[in-house]
Design a protein around this motif. Structure first.
Motif, PDB file in Angstrom:
ATOM      1  N   ILE A 396       0.846  -1.187   0.000  1.00 48.72           N
ATOM      2  CA  ILE A 396       0.000   0.000   0.000  1.00 48.72           C
ATOM      3  C   ILE A 396       0.884   1.240   0.000  1.00 48.72           C
ATOM      4  N   THR A 397       0.348   2.306  -0.536  1.00 48.12           N
ATOM      5  CA  THR A 397       1.024   3.599  -0.494  1.00 48.12           C
ATOM      6  C   THR A 397       0.299   4.480   0.515  1.00 48.12           C
ATOM      7  N   VAL A 398       1.040   5.011   1.453  1.00 46.54           N
ATOM      8  CA  VAL A 398       0.496   5.927   2.457  1.00 46.54           C
ATOM      9  C   VAL A 398       1.085   7.302   2.159  1.00 46.54           C
ATOM     10  N   SER A 399       0.400   8.020   1.276  1.00 45.84           N
ATOM     11  CA  SER A 399       0.876   9.345   0.867  1.00 45.84           C
ATOM     12  C   SER A 399       0.372  10.388   1.856  1.00 45.84           C
ATOM     13  N   VAL A 400       1.211  11.364   2.131  1.00 41.55           N
ATOM     14  CA  VAL A 400       0.804  12.425   3.044  1.00 41.55           C
ATOM     15  C   VAL A 400       1.355  13.742   2.524  1.00 41.55           C
ATOM     16  N   CYS A 401       0.523  14.791   2.598  1.00 38.73           N
ATOM     17  CA  CYS A 401       0.988  16.101   2.136  1.00 38.73           C
ATOM     18  C   CYS A 401       0.688  17.173   3.168  1.00 38.73           C
ATOM     19  N   ASN A 402       1.549  18.170   3.174  1.00 40.70           N
ATOM     20  CA  ASN A 402       1.400  19.358   4.004  1.00 40.70           C
ATOM     21  C   ASN A 402       0.369  20.259   3.329  1.00 40.70           C
ATOM     22  N   LEU A 403      -0.764  20.449   3.990  1.00 37.88           N
ATOM     23  CA  LEU A 403      -1.859  21.194   3.381  1.00 37.88           C
ATOM     24  C   LEU A 403      -1.593  22.682   3.265  1.00 37.88           C
ATOM     25  N   ARG A 404      -0.742  23.212   4.129  1.00 34.09           N
ATOM     26  CA  ARG A 404      -0.513  24.658   4.128  1.00 34.09           C
ATOM     27  C   ARG A 404       0.986  24.949   4.035  1.00 34.09           C
ATOM     28  N   PRO A 405       1.576  24.659   2.886  1.00 36.31           N
ATOM     29  CA  PRO A 405       3.027  24.865   2.737  1.00 36.31           C
ATOM     30  C   PRO A 405       3.388  26.347   2.785  1.00 36.31           C
ATOM     31  N   GLU A 406       4.561  26.617   3.322  1.00 38.81           N
ATOM     32  CA  GLU A 406       5.077  27.989   3.333  1.00 38.81           C
ATOM     33  C   GLU A 406       6.025  28.248   2.170  1.00 38.81           C
ATOM     34  N   SER A 407       6.475  27.201   1.499  1.00 42.76           N
ATOM     35  CA  SER A 407       7.337  27.359   0.325  1.00 42.76           C
ATOM     36  C   SER A 407       6.500  27.901  -0.829  1.00 42.76           C
ATOM     37  N   VAL A 408       7.019  28.933  -1.468  1.00 38.51           N
ATOM     38  CA  VAL A 408       6.285  29.607  -2.547  1.00 38.51           C
ATOM     39  C   VAL A 408       7.205  29.730  -3.749  1.00 38.51           C
ATOM     40  N   GLY A 409       6.655  29.542  -4.941  1.00 35.60           N
ATOM     41  CA  GLY A 409       7.445  29.632  -6.162  1.00 35.60           C
ATOM     42  C   GLY A 409       6.886  30.648  -7.129  1.00 35.60           C
ATOM     43  N   HIS A 410       7.151  30.429  -8.410  1.00 37.09           N
ATOM     44  CA  HIS A 410       6.679  31.351  -9.437  1.00 37.09           C
ATOM     45  C   HIS A 410       6.521  30.611 -10.759  1.00 37.09           C
ATOM     46  N   CYS A 411       5.868  31.266 -11.689  1.00 33.53           N
ATOM     47  CA  CYS A 411       5.633  30.718 -13.019  1.00 33.53           C
ATOM     48  C   CYS A 411       5.715  31.870 -14.007  1.00 33.53           C
ATOM     49  N   HIS A 412       6.735  31.851 -14.884  1.00 31.97           N
ATOM     50  CA  HIS A 412       6.945  32.954 -15.829  1.00 31.97           C
ATOM     51  C   HIS A 412       7.323  32.411 -17.201  1.00 31.97           C
ATOM     52  N   ILE A 413       6.918  33.133 -18.223  1.00 34.18           N
ATOM     53  CA  ILE A 413       7.326  32.773 -19.570  1.00 34.18           C
ATOM     54  C   ILE A 413       8.817  33.068 -19.738  1.00 34.18           C
ATOM     55  N   THR A 414       9.437  32.333 -20.638  1.00 29.07           N
ATOM     56  CA  THR A 414      10.852  32.547 -20.943  1.00 29.07           C
ATOM     57  C   THR A 414      11.060  32.925 -22.398  1.00 29.07           C
ATOM     58  N   ARG A 415       9.966  32.919 -23.183  1.00 30.99           N
ATOM     59  CA  ARG A 415      10.024  33.294 -24.603  1.00 30.99           C
ATOM     60  C   ARG A 415       8.746  34.030 -24.978  1.00 30.99           C
ATOM     61  N   ASN A 416       8.831  34.831 -26.001  1.00 33.90           N
ATOM     62  CA  ASN A 416       7.665  35.526 -26.539  1.00 33.90           C
ATOM     63  C   ASN A 416       6.971  34.603 -27.541  1.00 33.90           C
ATOM     64  N   ASP A 417       6.334  33.563 -26.997  1.00 35.43           N
ATOM     65  CA  ASP A 417       5.778  32.515 -27.845  1.00 35.43           C
ATOM     66  C   ASP A 417       4.676  31.806 -27.063  1.00 35.43           C
ATOM     67  N   ALA A 418       3.524  31.622 -27.686  1.00 34.18           N
ATOM     68  CA  ALA A 418       2.385  31.024 -26.997  1.00 34.18           C
ATOM     69  C   ALA A 418       2.501  29.515 -26.838  1.00 34.18           C
ATOM     70  N   ASP A 419       3.403  28.874 -27.569  1.00 25.57           N
ATOM     71  CA  ASP A 419       3.463  27.416 -27.545  1.00 25.57           C
ATOM     72  C   ASP A 419       4.229  26.811 -26.369  1.00 25.57           C
ATOM     73  N   PRO A 420       5.459  27.254 -26.066  1.00 24.98           N
ATOM     74  CA  PRO A 420       6.213  26.560 -25.014  1.00 24.98           C
ATOM     75  C   PRO A 420       5.575  26.758 -23.640  1.00 24.98           C
ATOM     76  N   GLN A 421       5.828  25.820 -22.766  1.00 30.60           N
ATOM     77  CA  GLN A 421       5.370  25.992 -21.391  1.00 30.60           C
ATOM     78  C   GLN A 421       6.225  27.044 -20.701  1.00 30.60           C
ATOM     79  N   PRO A 422       5.674  27.716 -19.690  1.00 33.61           N
ATOM     80  CA  PRO A 422       6.492  28.648 -18.917  1.00 33.61           C
ATOM     81  C   PRO A 422       7.439  27.919 -17.974  1.00 33.61           C
TER      82      PRO A 422
END
Length: 549
Positions: A396-422
């Protein structure tokens, strides 16, 4: 009724609109929120609504069969196939980051778990200055959508489009885990969605008669009979059209042709926590220096775009068991696989009807906390990593996650192009408290496996392994075995401070004619799964757009 567009000066040459089609509302993204918006706004026959979805149809058998999530994640037909940047907290690993590229969005490929979060989550939003977003404010919107298997109550609705069902498969080992949890004071609850989700129980799921019920089936398909709603798939929105400080429409590409759509009332950005900030940045809305460096003319200074990215990190502990059946052995037996297929075909039940997680627990990492901050997903299966074949031994897998994480990140484009992922940077386990909670969570999972109710199954730790004991070793091991549970939020956060992107009415600060309606507006991540909170957000947004809130 749609608002009349104000008089406008001539648009910039780059935003010329000759030959564009006109609608009252243009919805970008036919995912979890977009399908709800399309239904609610097109209910008024006087409103012309356009829904643009970059992906394709959800009429795909692996979308409809619940266990088909295994064949949808990592499938370019329905998944954007994104990846995170290398994560230092995960030993430099880059995680697969599924996002729905299909009508219904992530509701077409997710775990189907119906979860609202905690009342304190929404009361916290209100205390941050987001008037109208407290628990008492949002509960009616949860109820509006809901078709709950137990019928109408003060907490649940029965007449909505979003089915909430019990699961149609059971496992003895999971019932033993629940009995074991009670030995440590983690008692059963009959409702994870009453405002406090503390306790143990079997998850309710968004299914109907054993089939996945995504937001396309629930909200969009019934509305597609309306003549005032147009739905385009394979339509990639490339940028927003701006006339000064007002968004007037969108530029998109459909079947190889560049097209324009104007919105007489509003453009509603519902592309999700990754693609909504991406589209804002491609349109010149965000951090001016960052955009200018990519050759994008800054149009509106909004520094919070793409910031505040939050997610739930899942620590996947695995325990071998004996004297019981798990999906591991069944998956490697042709006879068992044929039997499971026949069971599903005849009764829409059994392992093929199962969500990725069947049994859940909400507990505290510290008894001093007011509400649970740990969520367990216990599964009668195991694998070395997601996407790999299941182990050949029962486990069995007993997965557990922290519901209120304090670690924060970001998401930004790296190209002027609608196709690639940020670029997706989560900064998992970068906050000291997140590392502390991770250590506590693994030790708590180990303690659970010592319960008398589980003794006859002889749980034996396989991951991270019994030799991993010190805090440093546990944090390092978590970095090896942890993965996302696919709950990105916060990148266009709601609020009144300098880093906020939208106001409590979900209008983008400083711009007219544009709202964001998806998980990106959450100022803080909710204490649970995110699909149904996004439906609530869309329900509330529709009322605000139509002047009913």
């Amino acid at each position: 009724m749609p608002r009349a567009a104000p008089d406008r000066p001539a648009p910039d040459a780059s935003d010329a609109t000759e030959g564009a089609e006109e609608y009252d509302y243009v919805i970008v993204g036919g995912g979890t929120a977009g399908c709800v918006l399309a239904n609610r706004l097109s209910a008024d026959p006087a409103c012309r609504v356009l829904l643009l979805e970059a992906g394709g149809s959800d009429r795909y058998h692996w979308v409809q069969i619940p266990v088909g999530y295994l064949y949808c994640i990592g499938n370019p037909r329905v998944d954007w196939m994104m990846k995170t940047a290398p994560e230092p907290g995960l030993g430099g690993r880059s995680l697969v980051y599924p996002r729905g590229k299909v009508l219904g969005g992530c509701s077409s490929i997710n775990g189907m778990i119906y979860m609202r979060g905690q009342a304190a989550d929404y009361d916290g939003w209100r205390q941050m200055g987001n008037t109208g977003w407290g628990w008492d404010d949002v509960l009616p919107y949860f109820r509006r959508s809901e078709a709950h298997h137990a019928g109408e109550t003060p907490l649940h609705g029965a007449d909505g489009e979003w089915p909430v069902s019990t699961q149609r498969v059971g496992w003895d080992i999971l019932r033993a885990v629940q009995a074991g949890a009670a030995e440590f004071g983690w008692h059963p609850t009959d409702d994870f969605n009453a405002g406090s989700n503390e306790g143990t129980g079997f998850f309710e799921v968004n299914q109907r008669r054993g089939l996945r019920w995504n937001t396309t089936r629930a909200f969009l398909r019934p509305a597609m009979r309306r003549r005032n709603l147009r739905v385009l798939t394979g339509a990639l929105t490339e940028r927003l059209l701006l006339d000064g400080r007002r968004v007037t429409g969108v530029a998109y590409r459909h079947r190889g042709r560049a097209r324009l759509a104007l919105a007489r009332a509003e453009v509603l950005l519902a592309a999700g926590a990754i693609n909504s900030p991406k589209l804002l940045e491609l349109s010149g809305i965000g951090q001016p220096d960052r955009l200018a460096a990519l050759g994008i003319a800054p149009r509106h200074d909004l520094p919070g775009v793409g910031e505040n990215l939050q997610d739930h990190l899942q620590i996947r502990t695995v325990f071998k068991v004996s004297g019981t059946t798990t999906l591991n052995e069944l998956s490697h037996s042709m006879t068992a696989r044929l039997r499971m297929a026949a069971q599903f075909a005849l009764t829409r039940s059994g392992p093929l009807s199962m969500a990725p997680s069947q049994f859940g627990m909400f507990t505290r990492s510290d008894p001093a906390l007011a509400t649970p901050d740990l969520e367990y997903h216990v599964q009668p299966l195991s694998t070395d990593r997601l996407g790999d074949p299941l182990h050949r031994f029962p486990a069995i897998t007993v997965s557990v996650c922290n519901l209120r994480p304090e670690s924060v990140g970001h998401c930004h484009i790296t190209r002027n192009d609608a196709d690639p992922q940020p670029e997706i940077v989560l900064n998992y386990l970068s906050a000291p408290r997140d590392r502390q909670v991770t250590v506590t969570a693994i030790r708590q999972a180990r303690r659970l496996m010592t319960a008398r109710a589980l003794a006859r199954h002889e749980p034996r730790e396989f991951l991270p392994g019994p030799k991993v004991q010190s805090e440093a070793e546990l944090v390092e091991a978590a970095g090896r075995i942890a993965t996302t549970i696919f709950h990105p939020v916060g990148t266009c956060k709601m609020g009144q401070d300098r880093s906020a992107v939208v106001a409590p009415d979900l209008r983008v600060h400083g711009l007219g004619g544009l709202r964001v309606v998806d998980a990106s507006i959450m100022p803080r991540i909710v204490s649970g799964n995110t699909a149904s909170p996004v439906i609530m957000i869309a329900e509330k947004a529709a009322d605000m757009i139509l002047g009913r809130d």
